[in-house]
Scaffold this motif. Structure first.
Motif, PDB file in Angstrom:
ATOM      1  N   TYR A 186      -3.151  66.740   5.231  1.00  0.00           N
ATOM      2  CA  TYR A 186      -4.423  67.450   5.263  1.00  0.00           C
ATOM      3  C   TYR A 186      -4.692  68.267   3.995  1.00  0.00           C
ATOM      4  CZ  TYR A 186      -3.632  66.567  10.259  1.00  0.00           C
ATOM      5  OH  TYR A 186      -3.366  65.991  11.472  1.00  0.00           O
ATOM      6  N   HIS A 227      -0.209  57.581  13.232  1.00  0.00           N
ATOM      7  CA  HIS A 227       0.130  57.797  14.644  1.00  0.00           C
ATOM      8  C   HIS A 227       0.809  59.150  14.854  1.00  0.00           C
ATOM      9  CE1 HIS A 227       3.894  55.737  13.232  1.00  0.00           C
ATOM     10  NE2 HIS A 227       4.437  56.709  13.928  1.00  0.00           N
ATOM     11  N   GLU A 228       1.159  59.825  13.747  1.00  0.00           N
ATOM     12  CA  GLU A 228       1.755  61.160  13.835  1.00  0.00           C
ATOM     13  C   GLU A 228       0.757  62.269  13.534  1.00  0.00           C
ATOM     14  OE1 GLU A 228       4.567  61.769  15.003  1.00  0.00           O
ATOM     15  OE2 GLU A 228       5.692  59.886  14.854  1.00  0.00           O
ATOM     16  N   LEU A 229      -0.496  61.923  13.336  1.00  0.00           N
ATOM     17  CA  LEU A 229      -1.501  62.912  12.956  1.00  0.00           C
ATOM     18  C   LEU A 229      -2.435  63.232  14.124  1.00  0.00           C
ATOM     19  CD1 LEU A 229      -2.545  61.645   9.398  1.00  0.00           C
ATOM     20  CD2 LEU A 229      -0.828  63.366   9.986  1.00  0.00           C
ATOM     21  N   ALA A 230      -2.548  64.507  14.435  1.00  0.00           N
ATOM     22  CA  ALA A 230      -3.449  64.928  15.510  1.00  0.00           C
ATOM     23  C   ALA A 230      -4.910  64.926  15.065  1.00  0.00           C
ATOM     24  CB  ALA A 230      -3.063  66.328  15.990  1.00  0.00           C
ATOM     25  N   GLU A 231      -5.134  65.020  13.746  1.00  0.00           N
ATOM     26  CA  GLU A 231      -6.496  65.078  13.212  1.00  0.00           C
ATOM     27  C   GLU A 231      -6.681  64.022  12.122  1.00  0.00           C
ATOM     28  OE1 GLU A 231      -8.065  69.360  12.893  1.00  0.00           O
ATOM     29  OE2 GLU A 231      -5.891  69.591  12.615  1.00  0.00           O
ATOM     30  N   ASP A 287       3.584  57.233  24.862  1.00  0.00           N
ATOM     31  CA  ASP A 287       3.023  58.542  25.205  1.00  0.00           C
ATOM     32  C   ASP A 287       3.778  59.703  24.569  1.00  0.00           C
ATOM     33  OD1 ASP A 287       0.993  57.403  26.652  1.00  0.00           O
ATOM     34  OD2 ASP A 287       1.981  57.613  28.596  1.00  0.00           O
ATOM     35  N   THR A 327       4.269  59.756  21.416  1.00  0.00           N
ATOM     36  CA  THR A 327       3.705  59.798  20.078  1.00  0.00           C
ATOM     37  C   THR A 327       2.384  60.558  20.094  1.00  0.00           C
ATOM     38  OG1 THR A 327       4.714  57.632  19.679  1.00  0.00           O
ATOM     39  CG2 THR A 327       3.023  58.341  18.127  1.00  0.00           C
ATOM     40  N   ILE A 328       2.104  61.281  19.031  1.00  0.00           N
ATOM     41  CA  ILE A 328       0.898  62.099  18.970  1.00  0.00           C
ATOM     42  C   ILE A 328      -0.363  61.252  19.133  1.00  0.00           C
ATOM     43  CG2 ILE A 328      -0.503  63.593  17.474  1.00  0.00           C
ATOM     44  CD1 ILE A 328       2.130  64.611  16.261  1.00  0.00           C
ATOM     45  N   ALA A 329      -0.429  60.151  18.395  1.00  0.00           N
ATOM     46  CA  ALA A 329      -1.610  59.276  18.458  1.00  0.00           C
ATOM     47  C   ALA A 329      -1.134  57.823  18.517  1.00  0.00           C
ATOM     48  CB  ALA A 329      -2.514  59.508  17.253  1.00  0.00           C
ATOM     49  N   ALA A 364      -3.514  54.932  17.273  1.00  0.00           N
ATOM     50  CA  ALA A 364      -4.270  55.194  16.046  1.00  0.00           C
ATOM     51  C   ALA A 364      -4.606  53.906  15.303  1.00  0.00           C
ATOM     52  CB  ALA A 364      -3.495  56.138  15.139  1.00  0.00           C
TER      53      ALA A 364
END
Length: 255
Positions: free
Chosen positions: A96, A115-119, A166, A168-170, A173
């Motif tokens: 970010y 897949h590790e990014l919330a945003e 589930d 994994t954060i995303a 993705a």
């Protein structure tokens, strides 16, 4: 070194071992090379590899004559990368907030990162900031819900795969790459799927990770996980194991 720091280092070292194993899987080198081609990685160009891990892609890009920068949020990971590739440029930073000036690179690459990014939208806004007009972006990753494993117990296998996803954060993705890139203003968006097929013992670390992850959430019992893994080990020994791992590769052009 504190106990917490030691545990963090152990976790990172374990991740490096898994990434190294993934890099040795059949087709992995060709997949990376394809990402470099889509990136337009030619002598004299520049690129940032976000979530660079132990730095292999940065070294390979440099070998193509690219001025490459590797960025990772983990100080330990960057230290490992520096140790392996002492002449390369590695920096500690988040996806970010990249340590680069605006419109300063020709390419942006992120492999097994989103897949590790919330945003993800925020990360793509940052990608758009650092890319020069007409620059290229390439995203690579698996959809954690689409891992295919042959098993005598398909229901249990589905439970294991989805339970691990589930964690994994995303986890989904990768199936969103095209929409995310379009919504972020990128053009010429393309998506490819490269499916790796594993039939032998090389698949066992990945299968073990799936089962252990599902067990950790209590989605399956310890006994179910062990039985499932025993079947997969027997399949590997008898040359009857089948694992298919689709990897999604999206590429686009910065406005």
């Amino acid at each position: 070194m504190t106990r917490k720091t030691d545990q963090t280092h152990q976790a990172t070292d374990g991740l490096v071992a898994l990434l190294d194993a993934a890099d040795r899987l059949p087709g992995a080198g060709e997949l990376r090379a394809r990402s470099y081609d889509l990136l337009g990685a030619e002598p004299g160009t520049s690129a940032v590899d976000v979530g660079c891990g132990a730095g292999r892609a940065v070294a390979e890009l440099a070998g193509r004559g690219v001025q490459a920068v590797g960025v990772d949020a983990s100080e330990r990971m960057i230290a490992i990368a520096h140790g392996r590739w002492p002449d390369a440029d590695f920096r500690v930073a988040q996806a970010y907030a990249l340590p680069l000036a605006g419109a300063s690179v020709d390419g942006y690459r992120a492999d097994k990162v989103f897949h590790e990014l919330a945003e993800p939208e925020r990360a793509l806004a940052e990608a758009g900031r650092v890319l020069a007009p007409g620059g290229r972006i390439v995203l690579v990753g698996q959809d954690w819900d689409t891992i295919v494993v042959d098993s005598a117990d398909p229901s249990l296998t589905r439970t294991i795969v989805h339970a691990r996803a589930d964690l994994t954060i995303a986890p989904r993705a990768a199936r969103r790459y095209r929409t995310l890139l379009l919504d972020a203003g990128f053009t010429d968006v393309t998506v490819e799927v490269h499916t790796g097929i594993l039939n032998g013992p090389a698949a066992l670390p990945l299968l073990t990770g799936l089962a252990e992850g599902a067990c950790s959430t209590a989605a399956v019992t310890r006994g179910q996980a062990d039985t499932w893994l025993e079947e997969q080990r027997a399949r590997a020994a008898a040359d009857r194991l089948f694992l298919a791992l689709p990897m999604f590769m999206a590429a686009a052009t910065a406005p």
